[in-house]
Design a protein around this motif. Structure first.
Motif, mmCIF file in Angstrom:
data_model
loop_
_atom_site.group_PDB
_atom_site.id
_atom_site.type_symbol
_atom_site.label_atom_id
_atom_site.label_comp_id
_atom_site.label_asym_id
_atom_site.label_seq_id
_atom_site.Cartn_x
_atom_site.Cartn_y
_atom_site.Cartn_z
ATOM 1 N N GLY A 16 36.779 35.599 52.079
ATOM 2 C CA GLY A 16 36.572 35.518 50.639
ATOM 3 C C GLY A 16 35.841 36.723 50.089
ATOM 4 N N CYS A 17 34.879 37.210 50.870
ATOM 5 C CA CYS A 17 34.119 38.390 50.463
ATOM 6 C C CYS A 17 35.020 39.619 50.425
ATOM 7 N N VAL A 18 35.874 39.748 51.440
ATOM 8 C CA VAL A 18 36.814 40.879 51.494
ATOM 9 C C VAL A 18 37.781 40.812 50.310
ATOM 10 N N SER A 19 38.234 39.599 49.988
ATOM 11 C CA SER A 19 39.146 39.425 48.858
ATOM 12 C C SER A 19 38.496 39.885 47.558
ATOM 13 N N THR A 20 37.239 39.511 47.373
ATOM 14 C CA THR A 20 36.525 39.909 46.156
ATOM 15 C C THR A 20 36.413 41.420 46.068
ATOM 16 N N ILE A 21 36.122 42.069 47.194
ATOM 17 C CA ILE A 21 36.020 43.534 47.219
ATOM 18 C C ILE A 21 37.362 44.164 46.862
ATOM 19 N N LEU A 22 38.439 43.654 47.459
ATOM 20 C CA LEU A 22 39.766 44.215 47.218
ATOM 21 C C LEU A 22 40.215 44.021 45.776
ATOM 22 N N SER A 23 39.722 42.966 45.128
ATOM 23 C CA SER A 23 40.124 42.700 43.746
ATOM 24 C C SER A 23 39.615 43.770 42.791
ATOM 25 N N PHE A 24 38.665 44.586 43.232
ATOM 26 C CA PHE A 24 38.134 45.663 42.399
ATOM 27 C C PHE A 24 38.831 46.988 42.681
ATOM 28 N N THR A 25 39.881 46.959 43.505
ATOM 29 C CA THR A 25 40.628 48.188 43.795
ATOM 30 C C THR A 25 41.876 48.223 42.906
ATOM 31 N N SER A 26 43.023 48.450 43.484
ATOM 32 C CA SER A 26 44.279 48.492 42.742
ATOM 33 C C SER A 26 45.351 47.772 43.551
ATOM 34 N N PRO A 27 46.466 47.378 42.933
ATOM 35 C CA PRO A 27 47.540 46.746 43.693
ATOM 36 C C PRO A 27 48.022 47.597 44.857
ATOM 37 N N GLN A 28 48.079 48.895 44.634
ATOM 38 C CA GLN A 28 48.527 49.801 45.682
ATOM 39 C C GLN A 28 47.562 49.799 46.862
ATOM 40 N N ASP A 29 46.251 49.846 46.572
ATOM 41 C CA ASP A 29 45.249 49.844 47.638
ATOM 42 C C ASP A 29 45.218 48.508 48.377
ATOM 43 N N ALA A 30 45.414 47.431 47.636
ATOM 44 C CA ALA A 30 45.418 46.109 48.271
ATOM 45 C C ALA A 30 46.555 45.986 49.274
ATOM 46 N N CYS A 31 47.712 46.516 48.911
ATOM 47 C CA CYS A 31 48.858 46.476 49.836
ATOM 48 C C CYS A 31 48.605 47.331 51.073
ATOM 49 N N LYS A 32 47.976 48.481 50.879
ATOM 50 C CA LYS A 32 47.659 49.350 52.021
ATOM 51 C C LYS A 32 46.649 48.685 52.955
ATOM 52 N N ASP A 47 44.991 34.757 46.189
ATOM 53 C CA ASP A 47 45.081 34.657 44.735
ATOM 54 C C ASP A 47 43.892 35.308 44.041
ATOM 55 N N ILE A 48 42.750 35.369 44.719
ATOM 56 C CA ILE A 48 41.558 36.010 44.138
ATOM 57 C C ILE A 48 41.859 37.463 43.785
ATOM 58 N N VAL A 49 42.559 38.130 44.697
ATOM 59 C CA VAL A 49 42.895 39.549 44.498
ATOM 60 C C VAL A 49 43.924 39.709 43.375
ATOM 61 N N TRP A 50 45.034 38.991 43.482
ATOM 62 C CA TRP A 50 46.157 39.231 42.578
ATOM 63 C C TRP A 50 45.953 38.635 41.190
ATOM 64 N N GLU A 51 45.076 37.639 41.078
ATOM 65 C CA GLU A 51 44.723 37.120 39.756
ATOM 66 C C GLU A 51 44.081 38.223 38.922
ATOM 67 N N ARG A 52 43.276 39.056 39.559
ATOM 68 C CA ARG A 52 42.593 40.139 38.845
ATOM 69 C C ARG A 52 43.566 41.259 38.450
ATOM 70 N N PHE A 53 44.634 41.447 39.238
ATOM 71 C CA PHE A 53 45.602 42.498 38.929
ATOM 72 C C PHE A 53 46.565 42.080 37.814
ATOM 73 N N LEU A 54 46.700 40.787 37.580
ATOM 74 C CA LEU A 54 47.601 40.298 36.542
ATOM 75 C C LEU A 54 46.986 40.510 35.153
ATOM 76 N N PRO A 55 47.801 40.663 34.113
ATOM 77 C CA PRO A 55 47.255 40.738 32.753
ATOM 78 C C PRO A 55 46.492 39.456 32.421
ATOM 79 N N VAL A 56 45.467 39.557 31.617
ATOM 80 C CA VAL A 56 44.654 38.382 31.298
ATOM 81 C C VAL A 56 45.469 37.312 30.569
ATOM 82 N N ASP A 57 46.527 37.728 29.878
ATOM 83 C CA ASP A 57 47.359 36.780 29.134
ATOM 84 C C ASP A 57 48.672 36.472 29.856
#
Length: 286
Positions: A16-32, A47-57
């Protein structure tokens, strides 16, 4: 991101901690990062990671889709939204940039203000290569005015955008490039700068300019003197088979403002025809 991946201490962190850290990067970095270890792979897919990459709306956008669809994870939804999605009754196309998650829109020709779109001047046609059900085809007229509007609240905040007219030029076109069209982008009450562009393919631009100077000389210069100064650019080819002309750029900030994008040729007073308009795209500019 590479330095982060090389640190063995991250391997002992909870997923969970790693997911939170990755959510502050970019989709490209998360995939790498998913290639680093099984822990990172699980964290990068959460979902923690990709929820942040999605538009808020994103929920509102999904609800406006012409074709309902299901998804089992936020990552699956993100990847689905990277492909064009028809929304607002098919009048707009929406997608997000795969590398950044930034929002992109295409306003269909039906969503634009096209001056005097009466049947004797314009007609609506279906083209198999278009993402929309209809495109606008210019029959003949002397006054060419195409305007699109979008609110910045629909776009990603704090992002530089470019506006692009998507078009085709039929084989039987005439009068479209006799003189340059005036193009502009205005945001809110700020008067945008006006420049010019030719309704012709960029590869043909230099050759046609040379021919015009040779055969028409002063007449061409007199026509150009009627319009705003500009570099007189031309249309370039897109990957989807259409052409595009950049109308201008703007910054989408925190405040909601109206963006007005236009192409006009109203000073030549000559007939023109054979222009096919699919819409105006607004996408991040890097």
């Amino acid at each position: 991101m590479e330095g982060l991946m090389d640190d063995d201490h991250f391997k002992i962190l909870p997923e969970g901690c790693v997911s939170t850290i990755l959510s502050f990067t970019s989709p490209q970095d998360a995939c790498k990062s998913s290639l680093v270890s099984t822990i990172f792979q699980a964290a990068a897919d959460s979902d923690i990671v990709w929820e942040r990459f999605l538009p808020v709306d994103y929920q509102d956008i999904v609800s406006k889709s012409n074709v309902p669809f299901k998804f089992s994870s936020k990552k699956e939804l993100f990847l689905h939204l990277c492909n064009s999605l028809l929304v607002d009754g098919g009048r707009k196309s929406f997608r997000i940039e795969k590398s950044s998650g930034k929002k992109c829109f295409i306003l269909s020709a039906r969503d634009l203000h096209i001056w005097s779109n009466e049947p004797q001047y314009w007609h609506w046609a279906s083209l198999p290569e278009s993402r929309f059900s209809e495109v606008a085809v210019l029959r003949t007229m002397s006054w060419l005015e195409i305007v699109g509007k979008i609110e910045t609240q629909m776009l990603s905040p704090n992002t530089k955008y470019g506006a692009y007219l998507i078009l085709k030029i039929s084989e039987r076109s005439y009068g479209l490039d006799s003189m340059p069209s005036e193009i502009s982008v205005e945001v809110g009450n700020n008067q945008g700068s006006t420049t010019t562009a030719y309704l012709r393919l960029a590869q043909e631009h230099a050759r046609k300019q040379q021919m015009e100077r040779l055969f028409y000389g002063n007449r061409t210069e007199r026509l150009k003197s009627r319009v705003a100064e500009g570099d007189g650019g031309a249309a370039s080819e897109r990957e989807d088979g259409w052409l595009e002309i950049e109308l201008g750029e703007f910054f989408s900030g925190e405040n909601d403002e109206e963006v007005k994008m236009s192409l006009m040729e109203v000073k030549g007073h000559h007939l023109k025809g054979g222009l096919i308009i699919e819409g105006i795209e607004v996408r991040p500019k890097h």
